[in-house]
Design a protein around this motif. Structure first.
Motif, PDB file in Angstrom:
ATOM      1  N   GLN A  33       0.856  -1.178   0.000  1.00 13.65           N
ATOM      2  CA  GLN A  33       0.000   0.000   0.000  1.00 13.65           C
ATOM      3  C   GLN A  33       0.897   1.235   0.000  1.00 13.65           C
ATOM      4  OE1 GLN A  33      -3.393  -0.121  -0.227  1.00 13.65           O
ATOM      5  NE2 GLN A  33      -3.148  -2.353  -0.392  1.00 13.65           N
ATOM      6  N   VAL A  34       0.802   2.032  -1.057  1.00 10.50           N
ATOM      7  CA  VAL A  34       1.740   3.141  -1.256  1.00 10.50           C
ATOM      8  C   VAL A  34       1.023   4.475  -1.105  1.00 10.50           C
ATOM      9  CG1 VAL A  34       3.365   4.226  -2.860  1.00 10.50           C
ATOM     10  CG2 VAL A  34       3.135   1.732  -2.816  1.00 10.50           C
ATOM     11  N   THR A  35       1.612   5.368  -0.300  1.00  9.60           N
ATOM     12  CA  THR A  35       1.106   6.740  -0.146  1.00  9.60           C
ATOM     13  C   THR A  35       2.256   7.712  -0.389  1.00  9.60           C
ATOM     14  OG1 THR A  35       1.512   6.667   2.247  1.00  9.60           O
ATOM     15  CG2 THR A  35      -0.709   6.110   1.478  1.00  9.60           C
ATOM     16  N   VAL A  36       1.910   8.880  -0.908  1.00  7.17           N
ATOM     17  CA  VAL A  36       2.904   9.891  -1.271  1.00  7.17           C
ATOM     18  C   VAL A  36       2.603  11.172  -0.508  1.00  7.17           C
ATOM     19  CG1 VAL A  36       3.907  11.232  -3.157  1.00  7.17           C
ATOM     20  CG2 VAL A  36       3.138   8.880  -3.566  1.00  7.17           C
ATOM     21  N   GLN A  37       3.655  11.766   0.058  1.00 13.94           N
ATOM     22  CA  GLN A  37       3.494  13.011   0.794  1.00 13.94           C
ATOM     23  C   GLN A  37       4.664  13.934   0.491  1.00 13.94           C
ATOM     24  OE1 GLN A  37       3.344  12.585   5.062  1.00 13.94           O
ATOM     25  NE2 GLN A  37       2.392  14.584   5.379  1.00 13.94           N
ATOM     26  N   LEU A  38       4.361  15.181   0.169  1.00  8.39           N
ATOM     27  CA  LEU A  38       5.392  16.170  -0.123  1.00  8.39           C
ATOM     28  C   LEU A  38       5.612  17.030   1.111  1.00  8.39           C
ATOM     29  CD1 LEU A  38       7.227  17.183  -2.422  1.00  8.39           C
ATOM     30  CD2 LEU A  38       5.423  18.820  -3.022  1.00  8.39           C
ATOM     31  N   ASN A  39       6.878  17.142   1.521  1.00  8.27           N
ATOM     32  CA  ASN A  39       7.270  17.935   2.693  1.00  8.27           C
ATOM     33  C   ASN A  39       6.479  17.518   3.935  1.00  8.27           C
ATOM     34  OD1 ASN A  39       9.024  19.525   1.019  1.00  8.27           O
ATOM     35  ND2 ASN A  39       7.218  20.669   0.342  1.00  8.27           N
ATOM     36  N   PRO A  40       6.637  16.266   4.384  1.00 11.18           N
ATOM     37  CA  PRO A  40       5.825  15.745   5.491  1.00 11.18           C
ATOM     38  C   PRO A  40       5.993  16.560   6.775  1.00 11.18           C
ATOM     39  CG  PRO A  40       7.734  14.342   5.074  1.00 11.18           C
ATOM     40  CD  PRO A  40       7.662  15.297   3.946  1.00 11.18           C
ATOM     41  N   GLY A  41       4.852  16.944   7.360  1.00 13.89           N
ATOM     42  CA  GLY A  41       4.859  17.671   8.610  1.00 13.89           C
ATOM     43  C   GLY A  41       5.083  19.160   8.498  1.00 13.89           C
ATOM     44  N   SER A  42       5.304  19.664   7.286  1.00 15.94           N
ATOM     45  CA  SER A  42       5.540  21.097   7.113  1.00 15.94           C
ATOM     46  C   SER A  42       4.250  21.784   6.661  1.00 15.94           C
ATOM     47  CB  SER A  42       6.640  21.339   6.077  1.00 15.94           C
ATOM     48  OG  SER A  42       6.834  22.721   5.863  1.00 15.94           O
ATOM     49  N   HIS A  43       3.916  22.904   7.313  1.00 20.91           N
ATOM     50  CA  HIS A  43       2.699  23.639   6.975  1.00 20.91           C
ATOM     51  C   HIS A  43       2.947  24.701   5.912  1.00 20.91           C
ATOM     52  CE1 HIS A  43       0.779  21.581  10.274  1.00 20.91           C
ATOM     53  NE2 HIS A  43       1.700  22.033  11.120  1.00 20.91           N
ATOM     54  N   THR A  45       5.680  25.784   2.405  1.00 25.86           N
ATOM     55  CA  THR A  45       6.626  25.248   1.432  1.00 25.86           C
ATOM     56  C   THR A  45       8.041  25.620   1.844  1.00 25.86           C
ATOM     57  OG1 THR A  45       5.001  25.461  -0.347  1.00 25.86           O
ATOM     58  CG2 THR A  45       7.315  25.228  -0.982  1.00 25.86           C
ATOM     59  N   PRO A  46       8.908  24.649   2.077  1.00 23.53           N
ATOM     60  CA  PRO A  46      10.285  24.961   2.481  1.00 23.53           C
ATOM     61  C   PRO A  46      10.972  25.827   1.422  1.00 23.53           C
ATOM     62  CG  PRO A  46       9.816  22.642   2.805  1.00 23.53           C
ATOM     63  CD  PRO A  46       8.671  23.200   2.033  1.00 23.53           C
ATOM     64  N   PRO A  47      11.651  26.883   1.837  1.00 23.06           N
ATOM     65  CA  PRO A  47      12.226  27.807   0.854  1.00 23.06           C
ATOM     66  C   PRO A  47      13.404  27.236   0.067  1.00 23.06           C
ATOM     67  CG  PRO A  47      12.897  28.406   3.080  1.00 23.06           C
ATOM     68  CD  PRO A  47      11.887  27.325   3.225  1.00 23.06           C
ATOM     69  N   ASP A  48      14.105  26.241   0.648  1.00 22.39           N
ATOM     70  CA  ASP A  48      15.334  25.764   0.014  1.00 22.39           C
ATOM     71  C   ASP A  48      15.148  24.522  -0.849  1.00 22.39           C
ATOM     72  OD1 ASP A  48      16.798  27.804   1.266  1.00 22.39           O
ATOM     73  OD2 ASP A  48      16.987  26.598   3.090  1.00 22.39           O
ATOM     74  N   GLY A  49      13.941  24.000  -0.941  1.00 22.63           N
ATOM     75  CA  GLY A  49      13.713  22.820  -1.751  1.00 22.63           C
ATOM     76  C   GLY A  49      12.703  21.892  -1.114  1.00 22.63           C
ATOM     77  N   SER A 146      14.467  22.474  -9.777  1.00 22.36           N
ATOM     78  CA  SER A 146      13.052  22.820  -9.804  1.00 22.36           C
ATOM     79  C   SER A 146      12.334  22.180  -8.618  1.00 22.36           C
ATOM     80  CB  SER A 146      12.412  22.325 -11.108  1.00 22.36           C
ATOM     81  OG  SER A 146      12.426  20.890 -11.144  1.00 22.36           O
ATOM     82  N   ARG A 147      11.130  22.667  -8.345  1.00 22.65           N
ATOM     83  CA  ARG A 147      10.280  22.007  -7.367  1.00 22.65           C
ATOM     84  C   ARG A 147       9.894  20.624  -7.880  1.00 22.65           C
ATOM     85  NH1 ARG A 147      10.162  23.972  -2.160  1.00 22.65           N
ATOM     86  NH2 ARG A 147      10.495  26.218  -2.254  1.00 22.65           N
ATOM     87  N   LEU A 148       9.661  19.700  -6.957  1.00 20.94           N
ATOM     88  CA  LEU A 148       9.265  18.355  -7.355  1.00 20.94           C
ATOM     89  C   LEU A 148       7.874  18.363  -7.966  1.00 20.94           C
ATOM     90  CD1 LEU A 148      10.540  16.310  -4.281  1.00 20.94           C
ATOM     91  CD2 LEU A 148      11.374  16.131  -6.609  1.00 20.94           C
ATOM     92  N   LYS A 149       7.744  17.710  -9.102  1.00 21.62           N
ATOM     93  CA  LYS A 149       6.464  17.582  -9.783  1.00 21.62           C
ATOM     94  C   LYS A 149       5.945  16.160  -9.587  1.00 21.62           C
ATOM     95  CE  LYS A 149       7.738  21.009 -13.288  1.00 21.62           C
ATOM     96  NZ  LYS A 149       7.946  21.255 -14.739  1.00 21.62           N
ATOM     97  N   LEU A 150       4.738  16.029  -9.050  1.00 30.74           N
ATOM     98  CA  LEU A 150       4.181  14.727  -8.717  1.00 30.74           C
ATOM     99  C   LEU A 150       3.095  14.323  -9.698  1.00 30.74           C
ATOM    100  CD1 LEU A 150       3.815  15.085  -4.831  1.00 30.74           C
ATOM    101  CD2 LEU A 150       5.803  14.346  -6.153  1.00 30.74           C
TER     102      LEU A 150
END
Length: 391
Positions: A33-43, A45-49, A146-150
C-alpha cells in the motif's frame, strides 16, 4: 539407444515442467500500500527545496523512500520491520544532523542512499572513450533545482546551472506497489520492493566537438553501503534488445551472499527520448571506491539530516564506447536504474517465449513418440507375417 532416447525425453520433460511452473507462479505478486506526501509535517513550502516521502507498507514491514532536491539530488531508502513506522522531520533544524528520523529507530532493518554528486565531461578527440582531458566538473549540489512535480507514484525534477549554456539535467523517481516492467527501454523488471530512477541530460551545449559524459554516484549507508558490483549474463534480450548483461551494485553483511539493498541497471543508455535500436549506446561503470562521508554529507541535505555517521562508496558511470556517436549528435542522453531492498529482481523468459519454447521442445518429443510407436507397429507386423517353412 533406448537409454539415450529416455534420457533426452526426461530432459525435455523437465524443461517443459519448469517452463509451465514459471508461467503459473508468475501470476502471484506481492503488493504494498503506497502513499505519497510532499514535505511531510511542514505547513509551509520549504524555501530551500522539497522533500518527498513515499511510504510503501507491506504485511509486516515498511519501505520509506525519501527524495530531496536540497543540494545534490538524493534518494534515501529505509526498510523497517514494522507496518507502523513513520518519518519525523524537525523543519526548524533541517538539514542539521538528526533532524530527520524514522521511528521507532529500533525497527530499522536497512538504510541506504544514492547521491547524484557530479556530472563529468571530457573531450574524446581521439575517439577512444577513455576518460581524460576533463573539463571542470558540474557540481550538482550547486545546481538550481526545480520544485518536485508529482504524478501518481512518480516524481520528477530538473536542474540547471550557470555553467550550462542551455538544457538541463533531470531525474524521475517511480515507486511501485506490485511487480511489473518499465514501459520504455531498457524495460527493467521491478517489484514492490524497488523503485526506479531515470536520469537524462537534455539540450545541454557541450564544451567540445567530441564530448562524452560520466555521472558520479555515491552510495551511502550505515554499516553496510552498496560496496560491490556484480555483472550477470543473460541468454534473453527480449525486453532490452542487444543487451545480454545486467549489473548489480549490492550491499551485504560482512560480504555474505545475502543482499540487504541494491542498485541494478543494464549497461545501456539512449540518445533519444523515444529511442529505436540504433539510439542505444553502451555504458560502463568504474570500480567502486571509498569516499569521504563528511564531504558527501555536506553536499546532500538528506544525508546530513539522517546520518550522524555514514560510510560512502562511489563509482562513475561512463556513456559511450569508441566509435559510438558523441553527445553532440543528438544532445540527449538517458540512463535508468532500480534501487531497492533484498535480492534484485531476476529476469526470466516471458510467457510468449515460454510458449515458443514449449512448442519448440514439445514438437520433437511428440515426433519421437510417434516414431517409436510406428517402429514398434512395423516390427510386430513383420514378425506376424513372416514366411514359415513347411516341415
Amino acid at each position: 539407444m533406448a537409454a539415450a532416447a529416455e534420457s533426452r525425453f526426461g530432459a525435455v520433460r523437465l524443461i517443459l515442467t519448469f517452463c509451465v511452473f514459471r508461467l503459473f507462479i508468475g501470476a502471484e505478486t506481492f503488493n504494498r500500500q503506497v502513499t505519497v506526501q510532499l514535505n511531510p509535517g511542514s505547513h509551509v513550502t520549504p524555501p530551500d527545496g522539497d522533500l518527498l516521502h513515499v511510504r510503501a507498507v507491506g504485511d509486516n514491514d515498511t519501505l520509506h523512500y525519501l527524495l530531496s532536491n536540497q543540494g545534490a539530488p538524493t534518494l534515501l531508502l529505509v526498510h523497517t520491520d514494522s507496518p507502523n513506522s513513520t518519518v519525523q522531520v524537525n523543519w526548524t533544524q533541517f538539514p542539521a544532523h538528526s533532524s530527520l528520523k524514522v521511528e521507532p529507530e529500533s525497527s530499522i532493518l536497512y538504510s541506504g542512499g544514492i547521491v547524484f554528486s557530479r556530472l563529468l565531461e571530457y573531450d574524446d578527440v581521439n575517439d577512444t572513450a577513455e576518460p581524460s582531458d576533463f573539463f571542470p566538473p558540474y557540481e550538482l549540489q550547486n545546481f538550481t533545482w526545480s520544485r518536485l512535480k508529482l504524478l501518481d507514484l512518480t516524481a520528477s525534477l530538473c536542474g540547471t546551472s550557470t555553467t550550462f549554456t542551455n538544457g538541463s539535467l533531470c531525474l524521475q523517481l517511480s515507486v511501485f506497489d506490485s511487480e511489473g516492467r518499465g514501459l520504455s527501454w531498457p524495460r527493467l523488471l521491478y517489484s514492490a520492493n524497488s523503485s526506479q530512477l531515470e536520469v537524462w541530460l537534455d539540450g545541454v551545449s557541450p564544451r567540445a566537438a567530441h564530448s562524452r559524459f560520466l555521472l558520479e554516484l555515491k552510495a551511502v549507508g550505515g554499516a553496510y553501503p552498496l560496496s560491490r558490483v556484480e555483472v550477470h549474463q543473460s541468454i534473453d534480450d527480449e525486453f532490452t534488445p542487444s543487451i545480454f548483461k545486467v549489473s548489480q551494485w549490492v550491499s551485504s553483511e560482512n560480504s555474505s551472499s545475502d543482499v540487504l539493498g541494491f542498485a541494478q541497471w543494464k549497461p545501456v543508455a539512449y540518445r533519444q527520448r523515444h529511442p529505436v535500436l540504433e539510439d542505444a549506446t553502451p555504458c560502463r561503470h568504474s570500480k567502486p571506491q571509498p569516499q569521504s562521508g563528511e564531504v558527501t554529507a555536506a553536499s546532500s541535505a538528506l544525508i546530513q539530516a539522517f546520518y550522524s555517521e555514514s560510510k560512502v562508496v562511489g563509482l562513475n558511470m561512463s556513456f559511450g564506447l569508441a566509435g559510438e556517436p558523441f553527445y553532440n549528435n543528438t544532445k540527449f542522453l538517458s540512463w535508468t536504474l532500480l534501487v531497492g531492498v533484498g535480492s534484485p529482481p531476476v529476469d526470466f523468459f516471458s510467457p510468449l517465449v515460454i510458449s515458443i519454447m514449449a512448442v519448440g521442445l514439445g514438437t520433437p518429443m511428440v515426433l519421437m513418440l510417434l516414431g517409436g510407436v510406428y517402429v514398434c507397429i512395423r516390427k510386430r507386423t513383420a514378425s506376424t507375417t513372416a514366411y514359415e517353412p513347411i516341415n
